[in-house]
Motif scaffolding. Structure first.
Motif, mmCIF file in Angstrom:
data_model
loop_
_atom_site.group_PDB
_atom_site.id
_atom_site.type_symbol
_atom_site.label_atom_id
_atom_site.label_comp_id
_atom_site.label_asym_id
_atom_site.label_seq_id
_atom_site.Cartn_x
_atom_site.Cartn_y
_atom_site.Cartn_z
ATOM 1 N N LEU A 7 35.380 40.752 33.499
ATOM 2 C CA LEU A 7 36.706 41.877 33.137
ATOM 3 C C LEU A 7 37.392 40.960 31.951
ATOM 4 O O LEU A 7 38.776 40.901 32.097
ATOM 5 N N PRO A 8 36.789 41.064 30.912
ATOM 6 C CA PRO A 8 37.276 40.270 29.550
ATOM 7 C C PRO A 8 38.594 40.851 29.044
ATOM 8 O O PRO A 8 39.502 40.408 28.328
ATOM 9 N N ASP A 9 38.739 42.398 29.213
ATOM 10 C CA ASP A 9 39.656 42.972 28.831
ATOM 11 C C ASP A 9 40.662 43.434 29.915
ATOM 12 O O ASP A 9 41.694 44.301 29.433
ATOM 13 N N GLY A 10 40.491 42.848 31.035
ATOM 14 C CA GLY A 10 41.694 42.953 31.994
ATOM 15 C C GLY A 10 41.059 43.990 33.091
ATOM 16 O O GLY A 10 40.041 44.630 32.906
ATOM 17 N N GLY A 11 41.888 43.838 34.200
ATOM 18 C CA GLY A 11 41.463 44.896 35.498
ATOM 19 C C GLY A 11 42.230 44.319 36.727
ATOM 20 O O GLY A 11 43.025 43.495 36.597
ATOM 21 N N VAL A 12 41.554 44.677 37.776
ATOM 22 C CA VAL A 12 42.079 44.457 39.147
ATOM 23 C C VAL A 12 41.013 44.221 39.777
ATOM 24 O O VAL A 12 39.982 44.992 39.902
ATOM 25 N N LEU A 13 40.921 43.262 40.640
ATOM 26 C CA LEU A 13 39.911 42.906 41.911
ATOM 27 C C LEU A 13 40.784 42.869 43.074
ATOM 28 O O LEU A 13 41.682 42.303 43.352
ATOM 29 N N VAL A 14 39.930 43.464 44.222
ATOM 30 C CA VAL A 14 40.548 43.513 45.384
ATOM 31 C C VAL A 14 39.400 42.925 46.281
ATOM 32 O O VAL A 14 38.544 43.121 46.389
ATOM 33 N N TYR A 15 40.054 41.892 47.125
ATOM 34 C CA TYR A 15 39.171 41.137 47.870
ATOM 35 C C TYR A 15 39.264 41.757 49.421
ATOM 36 O O TYR A 15 40.162 42.461 49.684
ATOM 37 N N ASP A 16 38.224 41.360 50.128
ATOM 38 C CA ASP A 16 38.073 42.138 51.611
ATOM 39 C C ASP A 16 39.070 41.410 52.538
ATOM 40 O O ASP A 16 39.172 42.094 53.618
ATOM 41 N N ASP A 17 40.127 40.544 51.908
ATOM 42 C CA ASP A 17 41.134 40.116 52.852
ATOM 43 C C ASP A 17 42.312 41.064 52.854
ATOM 44 O O ASP A 17 43.497 40.539 53.096
ATOM 45 N N ARG A 18 42.134 41.851 51.754
ATOM 46 C CA ARG A 18 43.427 42.654 51.342
ATOM 47 C C ARG A 18 44.162 42.269 50.308
ATOM 48 O O ARG A 18 45.180 42.883 49.700
ATOM 49 N N THR A 19 44.028 41.110 49.646
ATOM 50 C CA THR A 19 44.747 40.617 48.744
ATOM 51 C C THR A 19 44.051 41.079 47.288
ATOM 52 O O THR A 19 42.989 41.732 47.485
ATOM 53 N N HIS A 20 44.918 41.117 46.313
ATOM 54 C CA HIS A 20 44.187 41.394 44.945
ATOM 55 C C HIS A 20 44.738 40.622 43.911
ATOM 56 O O HIS A 20 45.881 39.802 43.932
ATOM 57 N N GLN A 21 43.924 40.626 42.749
ATOM 58 C CA GLN A 21 44.166 40.024 41.695
ATOM 59 C C GLN A 21 44.281 40.639 40.294
ATOM 60 O O GLN A 21 43.300 41.468 40.307
ATOM 61 N N VAL A 22 45.468 40.729 39.450
ATOM 62 C CA VAL A 22 45.337 41.341 38.172
ATOM 63 C C VAL A 22 45.010 40.445 37.162
ATOM 64 O O VAL A 22 45.428 39.532 37.078
#
Length: 298
Positions: free
Chosen positions: A279-294
């Motif tokens: 995701l070099p231009d940005g994005g959001v990851l959602v993990y299976d523990d319900r946390t996420h990373q922008v």
């Protein structure tokens, strides 16, 4: 600035076409998307894609849309090293995705029943590497029996095709079942919200003027197999089975919708350690523990 907007069911979800002050252009775009869906669905044996997949020849005449899909499939495989493989139609059907699915099973339940997490990998068959699409001759060459699965690649590809055709309008937004392309001569700022695959709550909103956005994940198309195992449509090419990597959803920003689709899918399959690099231009990851990373562009 006022826009003409059309929302309609297509490609197994909702599509939206928004163009500044041109109702005729919006209707043409709507009709083209519906036509492309009929042409590229694998759920209708009469579709161009189904006929191509069943054709025993190694060189098959193809329409521009089918040629575009073949080119996108080969390029996606090349740039991701096989992480994104659009030649897994048989594996998807073997997993149970042969037609319309019932309502998806709750993601929390699917994760509780899922096997241990592991990153995906390329298929040893490398089917995408054996595709040759000749636009001038209107022919696709591939080993007999190699089948294409339109999936998300077609949505990103066609969102881009429409957006580029309409780019001389002041503002254009094409949302092809979640694959989005924004363009225009003087486009407005648009808010694109990323929702949680667990409960639909908003996780982050991007304010965008141009470019592509796509989300890939394991929550929307899921089911239980006859053996009571969770399954979904996003396969690990290395095994041909549903991928459970520790990431349940990825949203990618990119210059085009097709690039965003490829990056999002690769991020999910790569697993938590390597996903951010996709995701070099940005994005959001959602993990299976319900946390996420922008993630933001470097």
């Amino acid at each position: 600035m006022s826009e003409v907007v059309s929302r309609f069911d297509c490609f197994g979800g909702r599509c939206t076409v928004a163009v500044s002050e041109d109702a005729a252009a919006v209707e043409r775009a709507r009709q083209r998307l519906l036509g492309w869906h009929a042409e590229l669905t694998r759920f209708d044996p009469r579709s161009a894609l189904s006929r191509f997949n069943a054709d025993p020849r190694d060189a098959v005449p193809a329409s521009p849309a089918l040629l575009g899909l073949a080119l996108a499939t080969a390029e996606a495989g090349r740039v991701t090293g096989g992480f994104v493989d659009g030649t897994l139609a048989g594996d998807v059907e073997d997993a149970g995705y042969r037609g319309d699915l019932p309502a998806p099973m709750p993601l929390d339940l699917a994760l509780r029943l899922a096997p241990p997490r592991r990153p995906g990998g390329p298929s040893p068959r490398l089917g995408w590497a054996h595709i040759e699409a000749d636009r001038e001759a209107g022919v696709i060459r591939r080993p007999p029996g190699l089948r294409l699965d339109s999936g998300g690649l077609a949505k990103g590809l066609l969102a881009d095709v429409l957006a580029e055709e309409l780019a001389d309008h002041e503002s254009v937004a094409i949302d092809c079942g979640g694959d989005i392309r924004l363009t225009g001569t003087e486009p407005a700022v648009r808010e694109v919200t990323v929702e949680s695959p667990f409960d639909g709550s908003p996780l982050h909103a991007f304010r965008l003027v141009r470019g592509g956005v796509a989300t890939s994940g394991i929550g929307r198309r899921s089911w239980l197999t006859a053996r009571g195992r969770p399954a979904h449509h996003l396969l690990d090419p290395a095994t041909g089975r549903p991928a459970f990597t520790g990431i349940v959803q990825a949203t990618a920003l990119a210059p085009t919708a097709l690039e965003a689709e490829v990056r999002a899918k690769a991020a999910v399959l790569a697993g938590p350690e390597h996903a951010p690099a996709w995701l070099p231009d940005g994005g959001v990851l959602v993990y299976d523990d319900r946390t996420h990373q922008v993630l933001v562009s470097a």
